[in-house]
Enzyme design. Structure first.
Site, PDB file in Angstrom:
ATOM      1  N   HIS A 131      -1.651   7.794   7.072  1.00 43.29           N
ATOM      2  CA  HIS A 131      -0.683   8.645   6.351  1.00 43.29           C
ATOM      3  C   HIS A 131      -1.356   9.934   5.877  1.00 43.29           C
ATOM      4  CE1 HIS A 131       3.028   6.422   6.125  1.00 43.29           C
ATOM      5  NE2 HIS A 131       2.458   5.341   5.623  1.00 43.29           N
TER       6      HIS A 131
ATOM      7  N   CYS B 253       6.470  -0.110   6.815  1.00 45.52           N
ATOM      8  CA  CYS B 253       6.061   1.054   6.028  1.00 45.52           C
ATOM      9  C   CYS B 253       7.186   1.422   5.073  1.00 45.52           C
ATOM     10  CB  CYS B 253       5.772   2.218   6.976  1.00 45.52           C
ATOM     11  SG  CYS B 253       5.338   3.743   6.136  1.00 45.52           S
ATOM     12  N   LEU B 254       6.835   1.764   3.841  1.00 45.04           N
ATOM     13  CA  LEU B 254       7.856   2.148   2.862  1.00 45.04           C
ATOM     14  C   LEU B 254       8.600   3.404   3.296  1.00 45.04           C
ATOM     15  CD1 LEU B 254       5.915   1.488  -0.481  1.00 45.04           C
ATOM     16  CD2 LEU B 254       7.622   0.025   0.609  1.00 45.04           C
TER      17      LEU B 254
ATOM     18  N   GLU C 237      -2.772   3.252   5.582  1.00 44.43           N
ATOM     19  CA  GLU C 237      -2.627   4.249   4.503  1.00 44.43           C
ATOM     20  C   GLU C 237      -3.421   5.517   4.824  1.00 44.43           C
ATOM     21  OE1 GLU C 237      -0.279   3.662   2.608  1.00 44.43           O
ATOM     22  OE2 GLU C 237      -0.152   1.528   3.031  1.00 44.43           O
TER      23      GLU C 237
ATOM     24  N   GLN D  82       3.050   9.904   1.285  1.00 43.19           N
ATOM     25  CA  GLN D  82       4.399   9.344   1.273  1.00 43.19           C
ATOM     26  C   GLN D  82       5.209   9.772   0.058  1.00 43.19           C
ATOM     27  OE1 GLN D  82       2.668   5.256   2.134  1.00 43.19           O
ATOM     28  NE2 GLN D  82       4.687   5.058   3.073  1.00 43.19           N
TER      29      GLN D  82
ATOM     30  N   GLY E 127       0.843  -1.190   0.000  1.00 41.74           N
ATOM     31  CA  GLY E 127       0.000   0.000   0.000  1.00 41.74           C
ATOM     32  C   GLY E 127       0.877   1.238   0.000  1.00 41.74           C
TER      33      GLY E 127
HETATM   34 NI    NI Z   1       3.199   3.372   5.360  1.00 44.78          NI
END
Ligand code: NI
Length: 164
Positions: free
Chosen positions: A125, A79-80, A122, A51, A46
């Site tokens: 975020h 998390c990326l 998400e 981001q 996701g």
């Molecule tokens: Ni994330």
């Protein structure tokens, strides 16, 4: 299609509160394409617009991986924007999410399991919230220190490569 740079915690831009999408148009569809490409490239399940430093209420989710992974639901999240860090977070088990699809049609997604966790992560975020903020201040401090150090090292490495 283009790969977009992903903001890394503790970048303060991750705490920006996203605005509603005014209109689902070509700009939004292009952004969604780029977000999908960026998510797949990073092996994420996701990605929120926040981001990639776009502060509109948009998320992309990889549904194939979400359903394949349903059996493996656990409390640990990653998390990326927080590379290499995984830790336990408590979430609502089921959520119903109202959203517009890429054609601008309204729909309600009823989710449980990992998809429910992913949607909540998400959408956090979009509210400027990163999952590490659910952890203890001690853990948050450790993660911050670790990631700032890793980013400094990466910058130093890049500089030495440029000068070599
Ligand atoms: Ni994330």
């Amino acid at each position: 299609m283009a790969l977009l740079p992903i903001l890394v915690y503790p970048d303060p831009k991750l705490h920006t509160v996203a605005k509603p999408v005014a209109q689902v148009d070509e700009r939004i569809r292009t952004l969604l394409d780029d977000m999908f490409e960026t998510m797949y490239e990073a092996n994420g399940i996701g990605l929120a617009a926040t981001q990639v430093d776009v502060h509109e209420r948009l998320v992309v989710i990889n549904p194939e991986i979400v359903w394949a992974s349903e059996e493996r639901v656990r409390g640990d999240e990653g998390c990326l924007s927080v590379p290499g860090i995984y830790d336990g977070v408590e979430r609502a088990a089921q959520v119903h999410v109202r959203a517009l699809d890429e054609q601008g049609n309204s729909r309600v997604i009823e989710a449980d399991g990992l998809l429910a966790v992913c949607l909540q992560h998400e959408m956090d975020h979009l509210a400027g919230q990163v999952f590490v903020e659910y952890l203890s201040p001690l853990k948050q401090g450790r993660i911050k220190t670790k990631l700032v150090k890793a980013q400094r090292e990466a910058e130093r490495e890049q500089k030495s490569r440029q000068s070599a």
